[in-house]
Scaffold this active site. Structure first.
Site, PDB file in Angstrom:
ATOM      1  N   GLU A  63       0.834  -1.217   0.000  1.00 22.20           N
ATOM      2  CA  GLU A  63       0.000   0.000   0.000  1.00 22.20           C
ATOM      3  C   GLU A  63       0.863   1.259   0.000  1.00 22.20           C
ATOM      4  O   GLU A  63       2.089   1.206   0.141  1.00 22.20           O
ATOM      5  CB  GLU A  63      -0.950  -0.045   1.198  1.00 22.20           C
ATOM      6  CG  GLU A  63      -1.923  -1.212   1.083  1.00 22.20           C
ATOM      7  CD  GLU A  63      -3.017  -1.224   2.141  1.00 22.20           C
ATOM      8  OE1 GLU A  63      -2.941  -0.437   3.118  1.00 22.20           O
ATOM      9  OE2 GLU A  63      -3.953  -2.030   1.990  1.00 22.20           O
ATOM     10  N   CYS A  72      -1.849  -4.956  -5.427  1.00 16.47           N
ATOM     11  CA  CYS A  72      -2.409  -6.174  -4.843  1.00 16.47           C
ATOM     12  C   CYS A  72      -1.369  -7.303  -4.856  1.00 16.47           C
ATOM     13  O   CYS A  72      -0.502  -7.361  -5.738  1.00 16.47           O
ATOM     14  CB  CYS A  72      -3.618  -6.637  -5.645  1.00 16.47           C
ATOM     15  SG  CYS A  72      -5.076  -5.618  -5.443  1.00 16.47           S
ATOM     16  N   GLU A  74      -1.540 -10.602  -5.581  1.00 18.11           N
ATOM     17  CA  GLU A  74      -1.438 -11.539  -6.710  1.00 18.11           C
ATOM     18  C   GLU A  74      -0.818 -10.888  -7.935  1.00 18.11           C
ATOM     19  O   GLU A  74      -0.098 -11.535  -8.703  1.00 18.11           O
ATOM     20  CB  GLU A  74      -2.793 -12.179  -7.042  1.00 18.11           C
ATOM     21  CG  GLU A  74      -3.940 -11.235  -7.272  1.00 18.11           C
ATOM     22  CD  GLU A  74      -4.663 -10.811  -5.993  1.00 18.11           C
ATOM     23  OE1 GLU A  74      -3.994 -10.265  -5.103  1.00 18.11           O
ATOM     24  OE2 GLU A  74      -5.890 -10.978  -5.928  1.00 18.11           O
ATOM     25  N   CYS A 111      -9.435  -9.259  -6.805  1.00 13.83           N
ATOM     26  CA  CYS A 111     -10.229  -8.083  -7.200  1.00 13.83           C
ATOM     27  C   CYS A 111     -10.341  -8.029  -8.724  1.00 13.83           C
ATOM     28  O   CYS A 111      -9.659  -8.765  -9.439  1.00 13.83           O
ATOM     29  CB  CYS A 111      -9.605  -6.804  -6.645  1.00 13.83           C
ATOM     30  SG  CYS A 111      -8.178  -6.229  -7.589  1.00 13.83           S
TER      31      CYS A 111
HETATM   32  N1  THU Z   1      -5.990  -6.698  -2.142  1.00 12.74           N
HETATM   33  C1  THU Z   1      -5.145  -7.611  -2.715  1.00 12.74           C
HETATM   34  O1  THU Z   1      -3.925  -7.614  -2.452  1.00 12.74           O
HETATM   35  N2  THU Z   1      -5.679  -8.500  -3.576  1.00 12.74           N
HETATM   36  C2  THU Z   1      -6.999  -8.558  -3.903  1.00 12.74           C
HETATM   37  O2  THU Z   1      -7.368  -9.214  -4.859  1.00 12.74           O
HETATM   38  C3  THU Z   1      -7.960  -7.843  -3.057  1.00 12.74           C
HETATM   39  C4  THU Z   1      -7.406  -6.623  -2.423  1.00 12.74           C
HETATM   40  C5  THU Z   1      -5.415  -5.702  -1.239  1.00 12.74           C
HETATM   41  C6  THU Z   1      -5.388  -4.306  -1.793  1.00 12.74           C
HETATM   42  C7  THU Z   1      -5.357  -3.482  -0.534  1.00 12.74           C
HETATM   43  O3  THU Z   1      -4.004  -3.378  -0.108  1.00 12.74           O
HETATM   44  C8  THU Z   1      -6.117  -4.322   0.471  1.00 12.74           C
HETATM   45  O4  THU Z   1      -6.176  -5.636  -0.047  1.00 12.74           O
HETATM   46  C9  THU Z   1      -7.520  -3.822   0.760  1.00 12.74           C
HETATM   47  O5  THU Z   1      -8.221  -3.636  -0.420  1.00 12.74           O
END
Ligand code: THU
Length: 160
Positions: A63, A72, A74, A111
């Protein structure tokens, strides 16, 4: 496991029935939860990709104080693989998550953006990617290809 999903998947009832390398892959994704940098959402995601070369490429969410530029887990894992191997063949992708503020009742779903990234990697290797999705203290499901999670998608076929 909560409500059944409305797409094709297999529930993994016992992790020790999986191949050793897949068990290691899932464990690697779990280890990534400790490395996730998520001070803003406090939602921790770990991922790992196993290449046919035998190498596991890890990733976790990264983040930023400028929220939208975070990455994210993945996608980090897949881009990690893409930074080391050109003609890759992915054996499996594992994703897991931990929310210290709320017990998750079902596996972490990639996501929308990550589904698009996974699709691109399928296209690059011309083969579906097997995904193992889980969350802390929740069961694991196996999904055979991103088409189950991203039907009717936009792809390079639309471009030329
Ligand atoms: N996040 C992921 O790393 N992968 C996903 O597919 C869903 C969301 C992370 C992004 C962010 O740092 C946190 O989860 C909350 O959305």
């Amino acid at each position: 496991m909560g409500t059944p999903f409305d797409f094709e998947y297999e529930e993994i009832l016992a992790l020790d029935t999986l191949d050793q390398d897949i068990q290691e892959l899932i464990q690697k994704a779990e280890l990534q939860l400790d490395l996730a940098y998520a001070p803003y959402s406090e939602f921790y995601v770990g991922a790992a990709v196993l290449s046919d070369s035998g190498t596991i490429y890890p990733g976790c969410n990264q983040e930023n104080a400028s929220y939208p530029i975070g990455l994210c887990a993945e996608s980090v894992a897949l881009y990690n693989l893409g930074s080391y191997e050109k003609a890759f063949k992915i054996k499996a992708l594992a994703i897991t998550a931990h929310n210290p503020h709320k017990a998750l009742s079902s596996p972490c779903m990639p996501c929308g953006s990550c589904r698009q990234v996974i699709q691109e990697f399928e296209m690059r290797q011309n083969h579906p990617i097997t995904m193992y999705l889980s969350a802390k203290n929740v069961g694991t499901i196996k999904v055979e290809g991103i088409r189950h999670l991203l039907p009717n998608s936009f792809s390079k076929d639309d471009l030329f």
